[in-house]
Design an enzyme around this catalytic site. Sequence first.
Site, PDB file in Angstrom:
ATOM      1  N   GLY A 172       0.874  -1.303  -0.193  1.00 32.70           N
ATOM      2  CA  GLY A 172       0.042   0.374  -0.433  1.00 32.70           C
ATOM      3  C   GLY A 172       0.995   0.873   0.040  1.00 32.70           C
ATOM      4  N   GLU A 194       5.232  -3.132   0.625  1.00 31.70           N
ATOM      5  CA  GLU A 194       5.649  -3.457  -0.503  1.00 31.70           C
ATOM      6  C   GLU A 194       4.922  -1.603  -0.468  1.00 31.70           C
ATOM      7  OE1 GLU A 194       7.575  -4.997  -2.907  1.00 31.70           O
ATOM      8  OE2 GLU A 194       7.041  -6.458  -1.795  1.00 31.70           O
ATOM      9  N   CYS A 228       1.511   0.844  -9.138  1.00 35.41           N
ATOM     10  CA  CYS A 228       2.457   1.299  -8.381  1.00 35.41           C
ATOM     11  C   CYS A 228       4.217   1.236  -8.710  1.00 35.41           C
ATOM     12  CB  CYS A 228       3.001   0.290  -7.091  1.00 35.41           C
ATOM     13  SG  CYS A 228       3.510  -1.331  -7.116  1.00 35.41           S
TER      14      CYS A 228
HETATM   15  P1  NAD Z   1      -3.794   2.553   1.259  1.00 35.94           P
HETATM   16  O1  NAD Z   1      -2.147   2.062   1.757  1.00 35.94           O
HETATM   17  O2  NAD Z   1      -4.046   3.503   1.217  1.00 35.94           O
HETATM   18  O3  NAD Z   1      -4.731   0.804   1.430  1.00 35.94           O
HETATM   19  C1  NAD Z   1      -3.329  -0.483   1.597  1.00 35.94           C
HETATM   20  C2  NAD Z   1      -4.268  -1.512   2.849  1.00 35.94           C
HETATM   21  O4  NAD Z   1      -4.733  -0.354   3.947  1.00 35.94           O
HETATM   22  C3  NAD Z   1      -5.339  -1.036   2.618  1.00 35.94           C
HETATM   23  O5  NAD Z   1      -6.506  -2.540   2.701  1.00 35.94           O
HETATM   24  C4  NAD Z   1      -6.661  -0.449   3.525  1.00 35.94           C
HETATM   25  O6  NAD Z   1      -7.734  -0.738   4.080  1.00 35.94           O
HETATM   26  C5  NAD Z   1      -5.659  -0.178   4.887  1.00 35.94           C
HETATM   27  N1  NAD Z   1      -5.414   0.934   5.256  1.00 35.94           N
HETATM   28  C6  NAD Z   1      -5.418   1.950   5.124  1.00 35.94           C
HETATM   29  N2  NAD Z   1      -6.148   3.667   5.598  1.00 35.94           N
HETATM   30  C7  NAD Z   1      -5.468   2.707   7.366  1.00 35.94           C
HETATM   31  C8  NAD Z   1      -4.922   3.195   8.310  1.00 35.94           C
HETATM   32  N3  NAD Z   1      -5.199   4.398   8.447  1.00 35.94           N
HETATM   33  N4  NAD Z   1      -4.390   2.007   9.576  1.00 35.94           N
HETATM   34  C9  NAD Z   1      -4.851   0.965   8.719  1.00 35.94           C
HETATM   35  N5  NAD Z   1      -4.667   0.173   7.578  1.00 35.94           N
HETATM   36  C10 NAD Z   1      -5.195   1.465   6.477  1.00 35.94           C
HETATM   37  O7  NAD Z   1      -3.297   2.337  -0.275  1.00 35.94           O
HETATM   38  P2  NAD Z   1      -4.273   2.153  -1.569  1.00 35.94           P
HETATM   39  O8  NAD Z   1      -4.745   3.177  -1.692  1.00 35.94           O
HETATM   40  O9  NAD Z   1      -4.668   0.890  -1.443  1.00 35.94           O
HETATM   41  O10 NAD Z   1      -2.751   1.593  -2.531  1.00 35.94           O
HETATM   42  C11 NAD Z   1      -2.007   2.449  -3.306  1.00 35.94           C
HETATM   43  C12 NAD Z   1      -0.702   2.893  -2.630  1.00 35.94           C
HETATM   44  O11 NAD Z   1      -0.275   1.498  -2.679  1.00 35.94           O
HETATM   45  C13 NAD Z   1       0.270   3.275  -3.757  1.00 35.94           C
HETATM   46  O12 NAD Z   1       1.115   4.191  -3.040  1.00 35.94           O
HETATM   47  C14 NAD Z   1       0.838   2.063  -4.149  1.00 35.94           C
HETATM   48  O13 NAD Z   1       2.131   2.888  -5.535  1.00 35.94           O
HETATM   49  C15 NAD Z   1       0.964   1.746  -3.481  1.00 35.94           C
HETATM   50  N6  NAD Z   1       1.115  -0.176  -3.842  1.00 35.94           N
HETATM   51  C16 NAD Z   1       2.241  -0.714  -3.853  1.00 35.94           C
HETATM   52  C17 NAD Z   1       2.540  -1.639  -4.692  1.00 35.94           C
HETATM   53  C18 NAD Z   1       3.854  -2.803  -4.202  1.00 35.94           C
HETATM   54  O14 NAD Z   1       3.728  -3.361  -4.820  1.00 35.94           O
HETATM   55  N7  NAD Z   1       5.071  -1.629  -4.083  1.00 35.94           N
HETATM   56  C19 NAD Z   1       1.812  -2.452  -5.422  1.00 35.94           C
HETATM   57  C20 NAD Z   1       0.553  -1.736  -5.347  1.00 35.94           C
HETATM   58  C21 NAD Z   1       0.046  -1.016  -4.735  1.00 35.94           C
END
Ligand code: NAD
Length: 443
Positions: A172, A194, A228
């Site tokens: 995320g 990641e 990402c």
């Molecule tokens: P996000 O960090 O908002 O959410 C990811 C997960 O975290 C979700 O399941 C969500 O429920 C949880 N979450 C969100 N806010 C939270 C909080 N305050 N406390 C605890 N848990 C929480 O990310 P997103 O919007 O779902 O995805 C986009 C991001 O992910 C981008 O920055 C992207 O670059 C990254 N990403 C990285 C990879 C990788 O392989 N490196 C792959 C895909 C996406």
Amino acid sequence: MIFKSDINYRKQALVKLLISIQSQEEAILKALYDDFKKPAFESVFSETSYILAELNHTINNIHKWAKPTLVLPSLLNFPSTDFIYKEPYGKVLIIAPWNYPFQLVLSPMIAAIAAGNQVVVKPSELTPNTSRIVAKIISETFDKNHVECIEGGVEVTQHLLAQRWDYIFFTGSVVVGKIVAKAAAENLTPVTLELGGKNPCIVDAKANLKLAAKRIVWGKFLNAGQTCIASDYILVHQKAKAKFIDYLKEEITIAYTENPETSPDFPRIINEKNWKRLVALLENETILFGGKINAQDCYIAPTLLDESGQESLVMQEEIFGPLLPVLSFETEEDLQRIVSKYEKPLSLYVFSENNAFAKKIIQQYSFGGGCINDTVVHFANKRLPFGGVGHSGIGAYHGRFAFDTFSHHKSIVKKANWLDLPFRYAPYKGKINLIKYILKWFS
Ligand code: NAD
């Protein structure tokens, strides 16, 4: 907990998962379409077939990966045989994002199961249709005490993070990655993070410009830029800029027609919040191409921006959408100044037919992984570890690396009893030169 010790049990569980995914593929594709109009081709390519290939690879290799590895012993311990045992961590939590909502739950889950862990997965709440079918597949396939899917939003994730785990695997944003790392630190729980970043895509004057444009357009606008490892911004050599922009425009039109809004191959932005965030990034920008938006459908056209300033909003944070700033450079110092302004990115791409230049770039900058003369495709090779560095992540996975990520590597020296060399035992008098010699030549 039979899955901890019985590798055949784990293998059978993965075979069951494979059959379940194969039989429900149509429903998975529909869920992905319902969530953000993800085209069936992209879903097959980057979600279901990708996962089926990962499953087959894991099923075919699980016994080899799980076997204790024999390593050369140290002569200091003579006579001994030395092994690395792969031990499951125990209870593993996997938290996934929405952008590849099937693949990014299943891929780490497969490895965690293969390595013998008890697994809890938390899919993203922003793709509810995919989350539902993932939960259904998991509950139909596994014993609840082995693998469980817990659906829900931020509060559910926070609740899960407050519990004690033996390993946390998070995919995320950087912001949430820090929250996860803090929660894990409470119990000294190891993590894989990641995350994301601003991925530069450098196009040298000596690049095959037409092919570069085609490959960049594909990698950037796949999933509507919500990838990402998509190129976040282009750095093209000043001399090649005009021609390269023409090629970019041409390739966007070939891929998505004059009106990408009606193309079946171009997905939508995940939700209104992200749509608004991206639209705000367009303010004060010079639009070279695209720029059309439609709030009702969370649509943003593939858009090229001209020379976005370093202080502009679009150059502050990871874009994560179909906006592509095209910046130009003249010297390697220009490149250095721009690329080094940001935290270490997840990916970097360089297009050049000058090998020395391309090699210099990939050695000069620190980033998770990337390509020379292509974008995104390093993700597809199971024999390459995938992960970030610095703010773009901690740890890596895919293929064998994923199995290793979810295993504690336990080192064992098995000493034989037929000989017991005396030099390490007290009294030490007269042995110092001998120990120096042995450590120098035999350790
Ligand atoms: P996000 O960090 O908002 O959410 C990811 C997960 O975290 C979700 O399941 C969500 O429920 C949880 N979450 C969100 N806010 C939270 C909080 N305050 N406390 C605890 N848990 C929480 O990310 P997103 O919007 O779902 O995805 C986009 C991001 O992910 C981008 O920055 C992207 O670059 C990254 N990403 C990285 C990879 C990788 O392989 N490196 C792959 C895909 C996406």
